[in-house]
Design a protein around this motif. Sequence first.
Motif, short mmCIF file in Angstrom:
data_model
loop_
_atom_site.label_atom_id
_atom_site.label_comp_id
_atom_site.label_asym_id
_atom_site.label_seq_id
_atom_site.Cartn_x
_atom_site.Cartn_y
_atom_site.Cartn_z
N PRO A 214 0.82 -1.22 0.00
CA PRO A 214 0.00 0.00 0.00
C PRO A 214 0.84 1.26 0.00
CG PRO A 214 -0.90 -1.62 1.51
CD PRO A 214 0.40 -2.17 1.04
N ASP A 215 2.00 1.21 0.69
CA ASP A 215 2.84 2.40 0.73
C ASP A 215 3.40 2.74 -0.65
OD1 ASP A 215 2.38 2.65 3.38
OD2 ASP A 215 4.23 1.65 4.02
N GLN A 216 3.64 1.67 -1.47
CA GLN A 216 4.19 1.92 -2.80
C GLN A 216 3.12 2.36 -3.79
OE1 GLN A 216 5.87 -2.06 -3.09
NE2 GLN A 216 7.92 -1.18 -3.28
N SER A 217 1.87 1.85 -3.62
CA SER A 217 0.81 2.18 -4.58
C SER A 217 0.20 3.54 -4.33
CB SER A 217 -0.29 1.12 -4.53
OG SER A 217 -0.89 1.10 -3.25
N THR A 218 0.27 4.04 -3.09
CA THR A 218 -0.35 5.33 -2.77
C THR A 218 0.25 6.49 -3.57
OG1 THR A 218 -0.94 4.58 -0.56
CG2 THR A 218 -0.84 6.98 -0.91
N PRO A 219 1.58 6.61 -3.68
CA PRO A 219 2.12 7.70 -4.51
C PRO A 219 1.70 7.58 -5.97
CG PRO A 219 3.82 6.80 -3.09
CD PRO A 219 2.66 5.86 -2.99
N THR A 220 1.62 6.34 -6.48
CA THR A 220 1.21 6.15 -7.88
C THR A 220 -0.22 6.61 -8.08
OG1 THR A 220 2.68 4.24 -8.04
CG2 THR A 220 0.97 4.45 -9.72
N ARG A 221 -1.10 6.24 -7.12
CA ARG A 221 -2.49 6.65 -7.22
C ARG A 221 -2.62 8.17 -7.11
NH1 ARG A 221 -4.30 3.87 -3.22
NH2 ARG A 221 -4.62 1.97 -4.43
N ALA A 222 -1.86 8.76 -6.20
CA ALA A 222 -1.90 10.22 -6.04
C ALA A 222 -1.41 10.93 -7.29
CB ALA A 222 -1.04 10.63 -4.84
N LEU A 223 -0.38 10.34 -7.94
CA LEU A 223 0.13 10.92 -9.18
C LEU A 223 -0.93 10.86 -10.28
CD1 LEU A 223 2.53 12.11 -10.73
CD2 LEU A 223 3.24 9.77 -11.26
N GLY A 224 -1.68 9.73 -10.32
CA GLY A 224 -2.75 9.60 -11.32
C GLY A 224 -3.83 10.63 -11.10
N PHE A 225 -4.23 10.85 -9.84
CA PHE A 225 -5.24 11.86 -9.54
C PHE A 225 -4.76 13.26 -9.91
CE2 PHE A 225 -7.14 8.85 -6.30
CZ PHE A 225 -8.32 8.68 -7.00
N ARG A 226 -3.49 13.53 -9.60
CA ARG A 226 -2.93 14.84 -9.91
C ARG A 226 -2.88 15.07 -11.43
NH1 ARG A 226 1.84 14.20 -7.76
NH2 ARG A 226 1.02 14.51 -5.65
N ARG A 227 -2.51 14.02 -12.15
CA ARG A 227 -2.43 14.15 -13.61
C ARG A 227 -3.82 14.39 -14.22
NH1 ARG A 227 0.84 9.42 -15.94
NH2 ARG A 227 2.45 10.57 -14.82
N ARG A 228 -4.83 13.65 -13.73
CA ARG A 228 -6.20 13.86 -14.23
C ARG A 228 -6.69 15.26 -13.88
NH1 ARG A 228 -6.73 8.33 -12.95
NH2 ARG A 228 -7.44 8.78 -10.84
N GLY A 229 -6.35 15.71 -12.67
CA GLY A 229 -6.75 17.05 -12.27
C GLY A 229 -6.14 18.12 -13.15
N LEU A 230 -4.85 17.95 -13.50
CA LEU A 230 -4.18 18.92 -14.36
C LEU A 230 -4.79 18.92 -15.77
CD1 LEU A 230 -0.44 18.38 -13.33
CD2 LEU A 230 -1.86 20.40 -12.90
#
Length: 395
Positions: A7-23
């Motif tokens: 979970p610690d490794q997947s959380t940054p990836t998921r956050a990056l995906g959300f940030r990219r969609r938001g941008l």
Amino acid sequence: MNDLRSPDQSTPTRALGFRRRGLRWTALVLLSLGGWAAGESIGLTAAGLFSALIVAATLAVTGWGPSRVPRPLGKLAQGVLASAVGLMVHRETIAALGSLWVPVVSIAAATLAISVAAGALLALHRDVDAVTGSLSMTAGGATGLVAMARELGGDDRVVAVVQYLRVALVVLTMPMIVTFGFRADTGADTVPDAGGGSEWYVAAAFLALFIVGGTAVASLVRLPAPATLGPLAVSAGFELGGWSDAVTVPPMLMTAALILIGWQAGLAFDRASLRAIGRILPYAAALTLLVGAACAGLGVLLAHLTGASLLEAYLATTPGGLAAVLAVSASTSSNVTFVAAAQVLRLVIMLVTTPIMAKVFAHFGSRRRRRAYETPTVRSGDTAEPGTSRSPRSR
């Protein structure tokens, strides 16, 4: 060895995906609003839709756009546009036709027949199916037709490009034809804005009734494109019944709906679709010019049947650009009421009948394709085993 990510490794990836969609959504919104403001400043018709379509298509082709518009938002935009058209069907406008409604409806029906013929010709192109061809060449209701294209099984990208090619040609050529062809004086005052309207919360309540109730009823009776035809029928019924007097769609809500429709079509573009549309465009432009010429001929016939001037009949039969038509009509001191009644009547006829005809075309087209695949093709001297068939050449 464990390949699963913690979970610690997947959380940054998921956050990056959300940030990219938001941008991506932020870029789409800001660029579309900028294009809308620029279009409004130069008087571009349906500036919100044009800017949203161009921006969304550009971002989609370059890989910087969101994947798609959420389906509920697309349905809501369709309902808003359909309700706005329905509220244009004023009793006073229709009554102004008086005894002239028969020739006006006949000319509108003839325009529909010309559009159907042009759509059938466009569908002969290998990159266009029958539904897309019929929706693309319909002379009127561009925003509504683009909105319902996907729901009817057509290619909304092609419909959007061809429909707004028609609108652009009409809006660009009409002032020149009126000025140099009819030698009309365009210095008259335009019709003043009626103003008034309802409070926003009253309009919102009526719109909710039109959209939710109309879509539900249309779905229940299995109308094609229920998200468009349902709200259109209910809002027009309320307007003709006098139950929604002074209710108007707020301008910003209309702009938001146009932008959503533009996004819906634009985000579906890719490089392959751009190449296909590039192949279609010259053919579609030629057909659009032919439809415009045929509508001008119908204008001459309408003038003969109704006693209207050639200028008024030309404006009444112009295939698109309703806002521009009414503005030019007012600026030339023409009979705006007659022109508006004929244009609105044609618009409603197009939006009501085109989805039904598109469904009919799709039904017969699928039956024809099934029959072609099921029927064996036997050349002279050949024999075919029972139950075998040859596939037709793909388009």
